[in-house]
Write a protein that holds these residues in place. Structure first.
Motif, PDB file in Angstrom:
ATOM      1  N   ILE A 296      67.588  11.179  20.638  1.00 39.10           N
ATOM      2  CA  ILE A 296      66.870   9.953  20.988  1.00 39.10           C
ATOM      3  C   ILE A 296      66.974   8.939  19.852  1.00 39.10           C
ATOM      4  O   ILE A 296      67.254   7.757  20.079  1.00 39.10           O
ATOM      5  N   ALA A 297      66.758   9.415  18.620  1.00 41.74           N
ATOM      6  CA  ALA A 297      66.847   8.508  17.475  1.00 41.74           C
ATOM      7  C   ALA A 297      68.242   7.914  17.353  1.00 41.74           C
ATOM      8  O   ALA A 297      68.403   6.705  17.111  1.00 41.74           O
ATOM      9  N   TYR A 298      69.261   8.769  17.543  1.00 40.97           N
ATOM     10  CA  TYR A 298      70.633   8.250  17.442  1.00 40.97           C
ATOM     11  C   TYR A 298      70.951   7.301  18.595  1.00 40.97           C
ATOM     12  O   TYR A 298      71.620   6.284  18.405  1.00 40.97           O
ATOM     13  N   ALA A 299      70.477   7.615  19.804  1.00 38.60           N
ATOM     14  CA  ALA A 299      70.733   6.731  20.951  1.00 38.60           C
ATOM     15  C   ALA A 299      70.128   5.352  20.721  1.00 38.60           C
ATOM     16  O   ALA A 299      70.743   4.329  21.060  1.00 38.60           O
ATOM     17  N   LEU A 300      68.935   5.294  20.143  1.00 42.41           N
ATOM     18  CA  LEU A 300      68.319   3.998  19.830  1.00 42.41           C
ATOM     19  C   LEU A 300      69.187   3.213  18.848  1.00 42.41           C
ATOM     20  O   LEU A 300      69.403   2.004  19.019  1.00 42.41           O
ATOM     21  N   LEU A 301      69.700   3.887  17.823  1.00 36.30           N
ATOM     22  CA  LEU A 301      70.567   3.218  16.860  1.00 36.30           C
ATOM     23  C   LEU A 301      71.875   2.775  17.500  1.00 36.30           C
ATOM     24  O   LEU A 301      72.321   1.632  17.320  1.00 36.30           O
ATOM     25  N   ALA A 302      72.505   3.676  18.254  1.00 36.91           N
ATOM     26  CA  ALA A 302      73.814   3.382  18.829  1.00 36.91           C
ATOM     27  C   ALA A 302      73.752   2.238  19.832  1.00 36.91           C
ATOM     28  O   ALA A 302      74.603   1.340  19.834  1.00 36.91           O
ATOM     29  N   ILE A 303      72.730   2.240  20.682  1.00 38.06           N
ATOM     30  CA  ILE A 303      72.650   1.205  21.714  1.00 38.06           C
ATOM     31  C   ILE A 303      72.189  -0.115  21.123  1.00 38.06           C
ATOM     32  O   ILE A 303      72.654  -1.186  21.529  1.00 38.06           O
ATOM     33  N   THR A 304      71.287  -0.082  20.142  1.00 34.69           N
ATOM     34  CA  THR A 304      70.907  -1.323  19.454  1.00 34.69           C
ATOM     35  C   THR A 304      72.114  -1.936  18.754  1.00 34.69           C
ATOM     36  O   THR A 304      72.329  -3.151  18.792  1.00 34.69           O
ATOM     37  N   THR A 305      72.923  -1.094  18.125  1.00 37.08           N
ATOM     38  CA  THR A 305      74.156  -1.575  17.488  1.00 37.08           C
ATOM     39  C   THR A 305      75.088  -2.193  18.512  1.00 37.08           C
ATOM     40  O   THR A 305      75.692  -3.248  18.282  1.00 37.08           O
ATOM     41  N   SER A 306      75.229  -1.541  19.679  1.00 38.08           N
ATOM     42  CA  SER A 306      76.085  -2.066  20.736  1.00 38.08           C
ATOM     43  C   SER A 306      75.609  -3.426  21.226  1.00 38.08           C
ATOM     44  O   SER A 306      76.400  -4.363  21.410  1.00 38.08           O
ATOM     45  N   LEU A 307      74.294  -3.564  21.422  1.00 40.78           N
ATOM     46  CA  LEU A 307      73.741  -4.833  21.881  1.00 40.78           C
ATOM     47  C   LEU A 307      73.908  -5.919  20.828  1.00 40.78           C
ATOM     48  O   LEU A 307      74.188  -7.081  21.150  1.00 40.78           O
ATOM     49  N   GLU A 308      73.752  -5.546  19.551  1.00 41.63           N
ATOM     50  CA  GLU A 308      73.926  -6.516  18.466  1.00 41.63           C
ATOM     51  C   GLU A 308      75.368  -7.011  18.407  1.00 41.63           C
ATOM     52  O   GLU A 308      75.632  -8.193  18.223  1.00 41.63           O
ATOM     53  N   ARG A 309      76.317  -6.098  18.586  1.00 38.57           N
ATOM     54  CA  ARG A 309      77.726  -6.494  18.559  1.00 38.57           C
ATOM     55  C   ARG A 309      78.072  -7.429  19.711  1.00 38.57           C
ATOM     56  O   ARG A 309      78.773  -8.418  19.526  1.00 38.57           O
ATOM     57  N   SER A 310      77.573  -7.108  20.906  1.00 40.39           N
ATOM     58  CA  SER A 310      77.900  -7.923  22.071  1.00 40.39           C
ATOM     59  C   SER A 310      77.215  -9.279  22.035  1.00 40.39           C
ATOM     60  O   SER A 310      77.697 -10.241  22.625  1.00 40.39           O
ATOM     61  N   GLY A 311      76.092  -9.390  21.300  1.00 35.92           N
ATOM     62  CA  GLY A 311      75.368 -10.655  21.256  1.00 35.92           C
ATOM     63  C   GLY A 311      75.671 -11.513  20.058  1.00 35.92           C
ATOM     64  O   GLY A 311      75.155 -12.624  19.934  1.00 35.92           O
ATOM     65  N   THR A 312      76.525 -11.011  19.155  1.00 33.24           N
ATOM     66  CA  THR A 312      76.828 -11.767  17.936  1.00 33.24           C
ATOM     67  C   THR A 312      78.046 -12.646  18.145  1.00 33.24           C
ATOM     68  O   THR A 312      79.075 -12.195  18.634  1.00 33.24           O
ATOM     69  N   THR A 313      77.932 -13.893  17.773  1.00 28.78           N
ATOM     70  CA  THR A 313      79.063 -14.820  17.791  1.00 28.78           C
ATOM     71  C   THR A 313      79.411 -15.160  16.355  1.00 28.78           C
ATOM     72  O   THR A 313      78.557 -15.534  15.562  1.00 28.78           O
ATOM     73  N   GLN A 314      80.691 -15.012  16.014  1.00 31.52           N
ATOM     74  CA  GLN A 314      81.140 -15.249  14.657  1.00 31.52           C
ATOM     75  C   GLN A 314      81.940 -16.547  14.595  1.00 31.52           C
ATOM     76  O   GLN A 314      82.673 -16.880  15.519  1.00 31.52           O
ATOM     77  N   SER A 315      81.788 -17.256  13.503  1.00 28.19           N
ATOM     78  CA  SER A 315      82.519 -18.506  13.341  1.00 28.19           C
ATOM     79  C   SER A 315      83.982 -18.223  13.090  1.00 28.19           C
ATOM     80  O   SER A 315      84.373 -17.134  12.708  1.00 28.19           O
TER      81      SER A 315
END
Length: 379
Positions: A296-315
Motif C-alpha cells: 500500500i505504501a509503495y502503491a501510494l508512492l508509485a501512483i503519486t509519482t505517475s500522476l506528478e509526471r503526467s501533470g508536469t509541463t517542462q519548458s
C-alpha cells in the motif's frame, strides 16, 4: 501496538488487498495493460519464519535460507505498481503439521508451485474488471500448464522460454535454438527497446509463426508466435512464446517484453522505500499483513509519482529527469513525515530538488550522446 495490528487485530487483509488493487487499476487506467509475474526472496536467519527454507532466490543470487513470494505487478504506459502477492510454502513446510500450527498457516492452504500461485492471482483479476491485458513472465513460468491457464482467463501472453523449448511450424518440430539457425538474414529487424543513462538500447528481433499448444477446450487456436531477441554486439539470443487471439505487430510484442522489467523496479523500490523485505514476522497472518501495508505504501508512492509526471509541463529551455519515487520520499520527509523543524526552508528544499533533477538530466544526456558516438564508431 504494531504486533497486535499485524497478528491479533480483526481485519480482513484480503478485502483490503482487493480494494487497493481496484484503486491502483482505476488510477493507472486499463489501456495497454501488462500483468507481470515474478518472485523475489527475503533472507532469513531462522526457519521459524513461515515458509523459510533453503531455496533458490534471484535476490540472494543463489540458494540460501529465505522466504520466497510470487508477486503481480500492474503496468501501463502511465505507471506501474505491485497489486498482489502469494507466499510460497515449500513442500516440507506444507506437510509439517506442527510447524503449520505454530506459524498459523490456514488449513485450506496446500502446497502450490510458484506457477500455480501466479495462476491463482491472475484468475482473480477478471472479477476486478481487468479483462483485457497481456501477461509477461520469465522462463520459469513458461510451462504449458501456465500458458493454458492464462488463456482460460482470456489474457494474451509473452513469456520467455528456454533454448531447448520445442515448437512446431508447418515445416518441422524442433527446439527454438535450432529453428533460429535457419532464419534468413532479412528476417531480423532492429528496434529501440528503451533508454538508460548510457544511451538508447537497441536489439535485433525476429518473429516466427508456430502452432499453438495447450489450447483450452472450445477455444480458438488464435495467433501463436515465437519472438526472438538478439544482442547486436554479442549475438546472445532470448526466446519468447507469444499468443493472442488476433495477429499483433512486432513493436507491440517487443513493448510487452520491455515492460516485464517494471516488476524489477517495483521490487527495488518497494524494498528500499516501503520496507517490503523488512518485516520481522514469523506467522502466516503477520507476513501477509506486513507485505500488504508495504505494498500500500509503495502503491501510494508509485501512483503519486505517475500522476506528478503526467501533470508536469517542462519548458523548452530547462529539462529534468522525471520525478521518481525516491525523490518523492525525500520531499515527503522534508515537509510531511517528520515533525516540522524551524530551520527547514521549504523554498531551499524545492530549489535543491529542481537542481538535482536538472543536473541528472544533463548527465544522462551526455551519456547518451557519448554512447551514440561510440556505437557509430563500432558499426
Amino acid at each position: 501496538m504494531l504486533q497486535h495490528f499485524l497478528s491479533g487485530a480483526r481485519w480482513n487483509d484480503d478485502a483490503v488487498r482487493d480494494r487497493v488493487a481496484t484503486w491502483a487499476v482505476d488510477r493507472l487506467g486499463d489501456l495497454n495493460v501488462v500483468l507481470v509475474v515474478d518472485e523475489t526472496g527475503d533472507e532469513k536467519s531462522s526457519t521459524d519464519a513461515v515458509g523459510a527454507a533453503r531455496q533458490y532466490s534471484g535476490a540472494l543470487g543463489g540458494v540460501g535460507l529465505c522466504q520466497v513470494a510470487v508477486h503481480l505487478s500492474y503496468a501501463t504506459p502511465t505507471g506501474h505498481t505491485l497489486i498482489d502477492r502469494r507466499l510460497f510454502l515449500p513442500s516440507a513446510w506444507a506437510a509439517d503439521e506442527e510447524r503449520r500450527e505454530l506459524a498459523g498457516v490456514r488449513e485450506e492452504v496446500m502446497f502450490a508451485s510458484k506457477p500455480q500461485l501466479a495462476i491463482d492471482m491472475l484468475a482473480r483479476l477478471p472479477e476486478d474488471g481487468v479483462t483485457d491485458a497481456w501477461v509477461a513472465a520469465d522462463e520459469f513460468y513458461g510451462g504449458r500448464e501456465t500458458r493454458t491457464a492464462i488463456r482460460h482467463v482470456a489474457y494474451r501472453y509473452v513469456i520467455a522460454v528456454k533454448t531447448d523449448h520445442r515448437v512446431t511450424t508447418p515445416a518441422s518440430t524442433s527446439t527454438v535454438i535450432d529453428l533460429v539457425k535457419r532464419l534468413p538474414a532479412r528476417s531480423w529487424q532492429r528496434l529501440r527497446t528503451g533508454s538508460g543513462t548510457k544511451g538508447d538500447r537497441h536489439y535485433d528481433w525476429a518473429m516466427i509463426d508456430v502452432f499453438a499448444d495447450g489450447t483450452p477446450n472450445r477455444h480458438q487456436a488464435g495467433q501463436s508466435t515465437l519472438l526472438v531477441r538478439r544482442h547486436r554486439y554479442t549475438g546472445t539470443l532470448s526466446f519468447y512464446r507469444c499468443w493472442s487471439a488476433t495477429p499483433r505487430p512486432l513493436h507491440e510484442l517487443v513493448s510487452v517484453v520491455c515492460r516485464r522489467w517494471r516488476i524489477e523496479e517495483d521490487f527495488q523500490a518497494a524494498k528500499g522505500l516501503a520496507g517490503l523485505d523488512q518485516g520481522q514476522v514469523t506467522s502466516w497472518t503477520s507476513w501477509h499483513r506486513w507485505s500488504l501495508i508495504s505494498m500500500i505504501a509503495y502503491a501510494l508512492l508509485a501512483i503519486t509519482t505517475s500522476l506528478e509526471r503526467s501533470g508536469t509541463t517542462q519548458s523548452a529551455q530547462v529539462e529534468f529527469v522525471p520525478v521518481s519515487c525516491r525523490e518523492l520520499v525525500k520531499l515527503l520527509r522534508q515537509f510531511t513525515l517528520p515533525r516540522p523543524r524551524q530551520d527547514i526552508d521549504p523554498e531551499h528544499a524545492l530549489r535543491w530538488s529542481v537542481w538535482r533533477r536538472r543536473h541528472q538530466y544533463q548527465a544522462a544526456t551526455c551519456h547518451r550522446r557519448w554512447n551514440e558516438v561510440t556505437a557509430a564508431s563500432i558499426t
